[in-house]
Design a protein around this motif. Structure first.
Motif: not given
Lengths: 394, 346
Positions: B186-187, A361, B171-172, B135, B182-183, A372, B178-179, B174-175, A369
């Motif tokens: 934005y879209h 991670y 960890g996942e 996932w 951000v992603w 992205m 954040l995704a 946070v990922l 990120i």
């Protein structure tokens, strides 16, 4: 008063003097007592009268300096009223030249007033008035303590100042900086053991107690390091929740732990793991609340904590660890203890799976990120440019 | 082109409900979870108190996780219905084209390509997000199970999987968050506020910009075809029992997930078995003389411990004063106040 009292050097006068003094002092001390036990008190001459100015220590010791003086209080308790003047000179009080009347504030002359108490404890708690004169700070702390609460609740065993500090034999306990002297540290468990003897027994056999009491190692904690000196607190939820902080006073001290080859990261690793996280949250958000999550003492023992490699209950031994887990997790199987990181930080050799998951991670998050963000930023700028140029989106 | 519709249906109500469930559970999970990961941040502690304490917060986290799982099951049933009963095209499946579209989109932004990619019903960025969610959802569900049921897990796997599951779960999370920030933001929020998940519709120009290929297909009439009612009916009669069994099995699975173990006792850990108040021995009378440490707090006062008991000044005088002075002080015939007085006698 010179020459007022008879010359005591005639045998009949001596006998009479002894008898009268006995009755006199006996009644003075024991207004409700009918019998005075023990040997003759002293040879206070008949009709002796002393003013406050004349009341020197030697005057007091004239009677009380005799060894083996015992009086029986109305409740039947026997009380020693002998003072070893020589010993007193060497105490922290005597050494500073404090006369008897500094503390025995009710005595302002001779004959001294009768004591109107029934029990030794009652006398001790009355005496705290005297202690406060010089030790106001300590007394204020005591007022908040569990001991004072017990006293106020009517527990007759609750200690007064003099139960821990015999003022006639008390030596200096702290150095100039206020740190407890080594010898005092060793003696403290004995003092507490007067009432907490079973705990003393546990402590004596523990890794801390044996080190302090047998080896005289003053690095190891004595009672007051965990429980405080005068404001001894109740063992409640709040104490439980803050107890890891108490342990880490020493166990997070790198210099001290290095001396013994111990890890100074036991607290930080505890906080990072399941139990410590919960306890930390509780401590910070609801310090009075009960949590079943374990603190240090739940696994390592309270007063009887041992070395981690001790065969009987050392937690480095897998079977001992499993037994410890099962105290709270009754269904735990043999694999279960490994779910606890045992105060280790994951590394390629210790819990490698955890280490590599973290590493994954650590790489994945910035990578994903980052890509992205790169797209988003470039897309945003591109759209701004297109808009300015009037390019139709598609 | 006066007959062109001004808007196109993008999400039927069923899918909008899915998004709502996902939105609520994901947001709650993210907040109640991240707070536990970052306990040293003040806002975390504040949020814990807002949620009514860490115990309440953990229950909320688990309820949200359960809702998330319900949503996943609902989603699978819906996919099954669309693919089997409606024989719909699997528009979300990724392909080589999506990789090419992504590269082209990147290239266009950097001025390396002349145009943006023409994309179908789901664009490469939407597919990326969907599959990332798949996932991530799988990782979170599996590691979440391990954390929820560590004893069952340790029966099947080495114990170290549990702290590893915690690491992955954190960890996942946070990922994922954040995704989304951000992603996804934005879209659908920043680039252009896309309301289709709320009202189910996209404007014509939005279709043109983002889903040009789909628009072409709609215009060409592809996908308009629907099966005769009897075919649908027949397929439903096969699909519904299977879906019911699948749903039931999944619900049983969730029930197992939630209730399989009682990890720990609910009471305090067993305490030290020792009597707190246990007096040592009856206090001896008279109290034993303690060993006195030699101390001298007054620097102006000489040490008094090295008494020389062979001379008057070396200590006998003091001794006389202490032991005899009360009677044989200045007041009596025999004074022991000074050596001279003592020698003088009475």
């Amino acid at each position: 008063m010179k020459g007022k009292h008879p010359n005591p050097f005639h045998l009949p006068w001596i006998i009479a003097g002894v008898f009268i003094a006995l009755v006199l002092i006996g009644t003075a001390f024991l207004p409700n007592s009918t019998a005075v036990a023990g040997p003759a008190l002293a040879q206070a001459p008949d009709n002796l009268q002393l003013s406050a100015a004349e009341l020197s220590d030697s005057a007091c010791l004239g009677c009380h300096g005799k060894p083996g003086l015992i009086t029986t209080l109305p409740d039947g308790e026997k009380l020693s009223i002998s003072i070893d003047g020589g010993l007193y000179q060497q105490t922290v009080h005597g050494n500073q030249g404090l006369p008897c009347t500094t503390c025995h504030i009710s005595i302002t002359g001779y004959p001294h007033p009768e004591l109107t108490i029934d029990t030794h404890k009652e006398f001790s708690f009355e005496a705290t008035q005297a202690c406060q004169q010089c030790h106001a700070e300590q007394y204020a702390a005591v007022k908040d303590s569990i001991h004072m609460q017990a006293h106020e609740a009517g527990n007759v065993l609750a200690p007064a100042c003099t139960d821990c500090h015999n003022p006639h034999t008390q030596t200096l306990l702290v150095d100039k900086n206020g740190n407890t002297l080594g010898e005092a540290r060793v003696n403290i468990p004995l003092t507490c053991s007067k009432c907490h003897n079973e705990i003393y027994g546990q402590y004596k056999g523990s890794v801390h107690g044996s080190s302090l009491l047998l080896e005289g190692n003053i690095d190891t904690p004595t009672c007051i390091d965990c429980h405080s000196v005068h404001n001894v607190s109740a063992i409640d939820n709040a104490f439980r929740l803050r107890s890891p902080g108490i342990c880490s006073k020493c166990h997070a001290d790198k210099a001290l732990m290095d001396k013994y080859g111990l890890s100074s990261k036991v607290n930080s690793t505890y906080i990072a793991d399941f139990h410590g996280t919960t306890v930390t949250i509780f401590e910070k958000t609801a310090p009075d609340q009960q949590t079943n999550t374990p603190v240090c003492i739940d696994c390592h023992g309270v007063h009887n904590m041992t070395r981690s490699d001790a065969p009987a209950n050392g937690l480095h031994i897998k079977s001992n660890l499993l037994k410890t887990c099962q105290k709270c997790h009754p269904d735990a199987s043999e694999n279960f203890p490994a779910s606890w990181m045992s105060h280790y930080t994951a590394s390629p050799t210790k819990a490698p799976l955890v280490f590599y998951v973290n590493l994954f991670y650590k790489i994945m998050i910035p990578l994903v990120i980052g890509v992205m963000a790169l797209y988003v930023i470039s897309d945003y700028i591109r759209r701004l440019i297109d808009k300015r140029k009037g390019v139709k989106e598609s | 082109m006066s007959d062109k519709p001004s808007s196109y249906e993008r999400f039927p109500v069923a899918q909008r409900i899915e998004h709502l469930l996902l939105f609520l559970s994901f947001t709650t999970l993210a907040i109640t979870g991240l707070v536990q990961k970052y306990i040293n941040v003040d806002i975390s502690l504040w949020l814990i108190q807002v949620f009514g304490g860490i115990s309440a917060m953990r229950i909320i986290h688990r309820v949200s996780a359960t809702i998330f799982l319900f949503e996943i099951i609902y989603h699978f049933v819906l996919i099954g219905y669309k693919s089997y009963v409606e024989c719909a095209e699997m528009t979300m499946l990724p392909g080589i084209k999506d990789v090419k579209d992504g590269i082209q989109a990147f290239g266009y932004n950097f001025g390396l390509k002349k145009s943006r990619p023409k994309q179908g019903r789901y664009t490469f960025d939407e597919k990326a997000e969907y599959w990332a969610l798949m996932w991530g959802g799988a990782v979170m569900a599996i590691t979440g199970f391990m954390l929820w049921n560590p004893i069952v897990t340790a029966h099947l796997l080495p114990g170290v999987f549990i702290p590893a599951a915690k690491a992955a779960h954190g960890g996942e999370s946070v990922l994922a968050v954040l995704a989304i920030l951000v992603w996804h933001f934005y879209h659908v929020h920043s680039k252009r506020f896309n309301k289709s998940i709320f009202n189910g519709k996209l404007e014509h120009h939005e279709m043109e910009e983002d889903h040009a290929l789909e628009l072409e297909k709609i215009k060409a009439g592809v996908g308009k075809f629907s099966f005769p009612p009897e075919v649908i009916k027949k397929r439903r009669s096969i699909f519904f029992p299977i879906a019911a069994v699948f749903s039931l099995a999944s619900l049983v699975g969730i029930y197992f997930f939630v209730t399989v173990e009682t990890t720990a006792i609910s009471t305090l850990p067993p305490a030290e078995q020792v009597q707190v108040l246990a007096t040592s021995i009856p206090t001896p009378i008279p109290t034993a003389t303690p060993t006195v440490v030699t101390l001298n707090m007054n620097p102006n006062k000489p040490q008094e411990t090295d008494l020389d008991l062979t001379t008057w000044d070396g200590g006998i005088g003091v001794l006389m004063q202490q032991k005899c002075g009360m009677c044989h002080g200045a007041s009596g015939d025999l004074s022991l106040a000074t050596y001279a007085d003592a020698v003088n006698g009475g």
